[in-house]
Design an enzyme around this catalytic site. Structure first.
Site: not given
Length: 246
Positions: A12-13, A56, A83, A151, A186, A188
């Site tokens: 995705s994104g 994962d 990424n 983060y 995105t 997110m």
């Protein structure tokens, strides 16, 4: 032989946008991520040869297997776009569950480290020797948002990883750079359209940009000759408040 890239978080994104561009440019693309359905969707949107690798990235054995299978299928790995990333809800450190810290750490730092480790080993061993690792840093590697300790900590650590790999890769023609991305639209980042916390305590919408611009920037970094390297690039929505006073 067409060059080959491994992209993590490819379902995705930014990962999906980058995979589509590299595929359109003639690269062979290995798609890593946890959700096989999302990876297959990305593969179906690509023009050229792809390899779907459910993985994962926080688990060392899974990463080693994915990279070994990619090297066997493609013959070499010319680039890694590190990424994949995860965030957590905006909270002060004392209100952040430890589960959030360990989850973000596993993806953003341990996962990036493990993928870089496998890519580095393959690039060092292959002939011709060398390749390029591009780490997704985020503008949080420069300036934090409120309530983003997990983060932001991992993204500052990515800068250290990038610089260490850039140094250690020199004898083996392995270049490493970092792209710090701000407000690419995105899934997110979609809450930014409704409003996100600001340093002054307010909540306001922020400008965003098309993820295609990020994909193009990654491609530009990846296609430099190995004698040149963009060590750190910032690409951001022009009017986002990164360089404004809080």
């Amino acid at each position: 032989m067409d060059p080959a890239i491994v992209i993590t978080g490819a379902g995705s994104g930014l990962g999906q946008a980058t995979a589509r561009l590299f595929s359109a440019k003639g690269w062979r693309v290995a798609l890593l991520g946890r959700r096989i359905e999302a990876l297959q969707e990305t593969a179906s949107a690509c023009d050229g040869e792809t390899l779907v690798q459910p993985c994962d990235i926080g688990h060392a054995a899974a990463v080693e297997t994915a990279f070994a299978e990619t090297a066997e299928a493609f013959g070499r790995i010319d680039c890694l776009f590190n990424n994949a990333g995860a965030g957590s809800p905006a909270r002060t450190i004392d209100e952040t569950p430890l589960e959030d810290w360990f989850r973000v750490l596993s993806v953003n730092l341990t996962g990036a480290y493990l993928c870089a480790r496998s890519a580095f080993a393959q690039m060092r061993a292959q002939s011709p020797q060398g390749g390029r690792i591009i780490n997704n840093g985020s503008v949080s590697a420069q300036a934090p948002r409120p309530g983003s300790a997990p983060y932001t900590s991992t993204k500052h650590a990515i800068t250290g990883l990038t610089k260490s790999l850039a140094l250690d890769g020199r004898p083996y023609a392995i270049a490493c750079g970092q792209i710090d991305i701000g407000n690419a639209l995105t899934d997110m980042a979609r809450p930014m359209l409704d409003g996100v916390p600001q340093a002054d305590g307010s909540t306001r919408p922020e400008p965003t940009m098309d993820p295609a611009h990020v994909a193009q920037a990654v491609y530009d970094m990846a296609t430099l000759p190995l004698e040149s390297n963009i060590l750190q690039m910032t690409i951001m929505a022009t009017n986002m408040p990164l360089v404004g006073r809080g």
